[in-house]
Design an enzyme around this catalytic site. Structure first.
Site, PDB file in Angstrom:
ATOM      1  N   ASP A 194       1.068  -0.869  -0.197  1.00  0.00           N
ATOM      2  CA  ASP A 194       0.170  -0.265  -0.224  1.00  0.00           C
ATOM      3  C   ASP A 194       0.716   1.234   0.292  1.00  0.00           C
ATOM      4  O   ASP A 194       1.983   1.411   0.058  1.00  0.00           O
ATOM      5  CB  ASP A 194      -0.895  -0.377   1.189  1.00  0.00           C
ATOM      6  CG  ASP A 194      -1.810   0.477   1.202  1.00  0.00           C
ATOM      7  OD1 ASP A 194      -3.087   0.666   1.044  1.00  0.00           O
ATOM      8  OD2 ASP A 194      -2.031   2.646   1.357  1.00  0.00           O
ATOM      9  N   TYR A 263     -13.254   3.202  -6.261  1.00  0.00           N
ATOM     10  CA  TYR A 263     -14.379   2.255  -6.734  1.00  0.00           C
ATOM     11  C   TYR A 263     -14.187   1.006  -7.519  1.00  0.00           C
ATOM     12  O   TYR A 263     -14.396   1.011  -8.418  1.00  0.00           O
ATOM     13  CB  TYR A 263     -15.704   3.174  -7.472  1.00  0.00           C
ATOM     14  CG  TYR A 263     -15.922   3.524  -6.050  1.00  0.00           C
ATOM     15  CD1 TYR A 263     -17.508   2.787  -4.721  1.00  0.00           C
ATOM     16  CD2 TYR A 263     -16.030   4.871  -5.300  1.00  0.00           C
ATOM     17  CE1 TYR A 263     -17.357   3.224  -4.221  1.00  0.00           C
ATOM     18  CE2 TYR A 263     -16.235   5.690  -4.170  1.00  0.00           C
ATOM     19  CZ  TYR A 263     -17.261   4.911  -3.567  1.00  0.00           C
ATOM     20  OH  TYR A 263     -17.721   5.189  -2.831  1.00  0.00           O
ATOM     21  N   HIS A 266     -10.665  -4.022  -4.296  1.00  0.00           N
ATOM     22  CA  HIS A 266      -9.641  -3.951  -3.458  1.00  0.00           C
ATOM     23  C   HIS A 266      -9.541  -4.354  -2.375  1.00  0.00           C
ATOM     24  O   HIS A 266     -10.169  -4.337  -1.434  1.00  0.00           O
ATOM     25  CB  HIS A 266      -8.321  -2.676  -3.812  1.00  0.00           C
ATOM     26  CG  HIS A 266      -9.252  -1.729  -2.992  1.00  0.00           C
ATOM     27  ND1 HIS A 266      -9.576  -0.725  -3.887  1.00  0.00           N
ATOM     28  CD2 HIS A 266      -9.100  -0.727  -2.148  1.00  0.00           C
ATOM     29  CE1 HIS A 266     -10.463  -0.017  -3.402  1.00  0.00           C
ATOM     30  NE2 HIS A 266      -9.780   0.117  -1.731  1.00  0.00           N
TER      31      HIS A 266
HETATM   32  O1  G7M Z   1     -10.458   2.941   0.967  1.00  0.00           O
HETATM   33  P1  G7M Z   1     -10.156   2.643  -0.076  1.00  0.00           P
HETATM   34  O2  G7M Z   1     -10.109   0.989   0.372  1.00  0.00           O
HETATM   35  O3  G7M Z   1     -10.626   2.976  -1.213  1.00  0.00           O
HETATM   36  O4  G7M Z   1      -8.336   2.268   0.049  1.00  0.00           O
HETATM   37  C1  G7M Z   1      -7.259   2.865  -0.970  1.00  0.00           C
HETATM   38  C2  G7M Z   1      -6.144   3.180  -0.327  1.00  0.00           C
HETATM   39  O5  G7M Z   1      -5.387   2.500  -1.258  1.00  0.00           O
HETATM   40  C3  G7M Z   1      -4.929   3.027   0.818  1.00  0.00           C
HETATM   41  O6  G7M Z   1      -5.159   1.930   1.907  1.00  0.00           O
HETATM   42  C4  G7M Z   1      -4.431   3.537  -0.008  1.00  0.00           C
HETATM   43  O7  G7M Z   1      -2.955   3.796   1.193  1.00  0.00           O
HETATM   44  C5  G7M Z   1      -3.877   3.209  -1.545  1.00  0.00           C
HETATM   45  N1  G7M Z   1      -3.695   3.468  -2.524  1.00  0.00           N
HETATM   46  C6  G7M Z   1      -3.438   5.307  -2.828  1.00  0.00           C
HETATM   47  N2  G7M Z   1      -3.233   5.299  -3.446  1.00  0.00           N
HETATM   48  C7  G7M Z   1      -3.266   6.384  -4.771  1.00  0.00           C
HETATM   49  C8  G7M Z   1      -2.168   4.297  -4.050  1.00  0.00           C
HETATM   50  C9  G7M Z   1      -0.928   4.717  -5.128  1.00  0.00           C
HETATM   51  O8  G7M Z   1      -1.093   5.136  -5.996  1.00  0.00           O
HETATM   52  N3  G7M Z   1      -0.085   3.457  -4.666  1.00  0.00           N
HETATM   53  C10 G7M Z   1      -0.436   2.541  -3.753  1.00  0.00           C
HETATM   54  N4  G7M Z   1       0.301   1.152  -4.100  1.00  0.00           N
HETATM   55  N5  G7M Z   1      -1.416   2.299  -2.775  1.00  0.00           N
HETATM   56  C11 G7M Z   1      -2.547   3.559  -3.168  1.00  0.00           C
END
Ligand code: G7M
Length: 335
Positions: A194, A263, A266
């Site tokens: 993450d 959305y 994951h």
């Molecule tokens: O709340 P939600 O289930 O949507 O969580 C999304 C997760 O994606 C979070 O834990 C973020 O830290 C992670 N995340 C967000 N971005 C933009 C990235 C990214 O660019 N790369 C990685 N590896 N994780 C991300």
């Protein structure tokens, strides 16, 4: 599930072909420098003293648009608590006071173990600014009708861009960080550290499994047709983490967020003893519970009323407020 079970699952479908475990993925990612010395903070959006994290809004010199810079003090790595690391001869010590058997100091360890995790979002949108600003939070109970009439139309119009997700799935970004890759279009997924994790410190282990299918928005869309995918993610994800990080499946918290920020389906894998943001009851749904609920009732997530937290600066808050599901409390400002 044991490795034996995983093996038999793997042999059963064509999706088992060519999964890749990257054992070489260590801290050698490309060193593209960010010009931090040209960043001028204009506002502290939020300062979390428990997490030792600060969210700053500001500008990079000669660049249009605004940026968000997130600074976070790293957790201690146990292997650095040695004479090579924290207790090395180069550690400088400033004494505040000594009193009988008690002493209070500030230590300045060698810079190698003294990094500050830094995340940059540039250009940042108003939605990012809202997401990282300190604000009041409420819980809403989302019935299937609320989802259909309020949440879904909103997120179809206004959701965070998913380009970073597609970049990972297509191997265009973070390819050197990928821990496991099952390339099956239907039941495949990519397991990657993450954004919030340095990819090294076991004590704060945090990985994401991103599914290859592009039409599953969130928990709400899941039904019995997704069970093989969900079980594969659980079993292959646990095995890959055991192989690479030597953390047992029974020490992992494996869960969805509802609502997620992004959305595209994951699943979060975190070390059980690490209190990652978003692990609390109002936001996280354990993968095993989700599987079990669907096994009991195949359209459970289509029928369930699901709680979620909503922040006052989120436009979805206004929609729920206008429809009478939640109310802003008027706060008296002291003069
Ligand atoms: O709340 P939600 O289930 O949507 O969580 C999304 C997760 O994606 C979070 O834990 C973020 O830290 C992670 N995340 C967000 N971005 C933009 C990235 C990214 O660019 N790369 C990685 N590896 N994780 C991300």
């Amino acid at each position: 599930m044991s490795d034996g079970n995983l093996q038999s699952d793997v042999l059963e479908t064509p999706c088992a072909k060519k999964p890749k475990i990257d054992h070489e993925n260590e801290k050698n990612g490309n060193d593209n420098q960010i010009p931090l010395n040209t960043f001028t903070p204009t506002k502290v959006l939020s300062n979390n003293t428990n997490r030792k994290t600060v969210f700053l809004l500001g500008k990079f010199k000669d660049k249009s648009g605004v940026a968000i810079v997130i600074l976070e003090k790293n957790a201690f790595k146990e292997e650095e608590l040695s004479s090579e690391g924290y207790f090395s001869a180069e550690t400088r010590v400033h004494t505040f006071f000594n009193n009988d058997i008690y002493g209070n100091f500030e230590c300045y360890p060698i810079s190698k173990i003294n990094g500050v995790k830094t995340t940059v979002i540039y250009p940042a949108t108003d939605k990012h600014i809202a997401k990282y600003s300190k604000q009041e939070v409420h819980i809403v109970l989302e019935s299937p009708d609320c989802y259909k009439n309020l949440t879904l139309p909103h997120l179809q119009k206004e959701q965070f861009n998913l380009q970073w997700v597609y970049n990972i799935l297509e191997g265009k970004s973070e390819a050197d960080r990928v821990v496991y890759d099952n390339k099956c279009e239907k039941e495949g997924f990519v397991l990657v550290p993450d954004l919030k994790w340095d990819g090294l410190t076991k004590e704060s282990l945090y990985l994401l499994a991103i599914v290859r299918q592009r039409n599953i928005k969130s928990l709400r869309d899941l039904n019995e047709t997704h069970l093989p995918l969900l079980k594969r993610i659980r079993d292959e994800g646990k095995k890959a983490i055991l192989d690479k990080y030597n953390v047992a499946g029974s020490q992992l918290r494996i869960y969805f967020h509802y609502q997620p920020s992004f959305y595209h389906l994951h699943i979060h894998f975190t070390y059980l003893q690490h209190e990652a943001p978003g692990i609390y009851a109002e936001k996280s749904h354990l993968l095993d519970t989700v599987i079990n609920n669907i096994e009991i009732m195949n359209d459970y997530y289509n029928k369930a009323t699901l709680p979620f937290t909503i922040r006052e600066m989120d436009p979805l808050f206004n929609i729920y407020e206008t429809n009478g599901y939640v109310e802003k409390i008027k706060r008296i400002v002291n003069k």
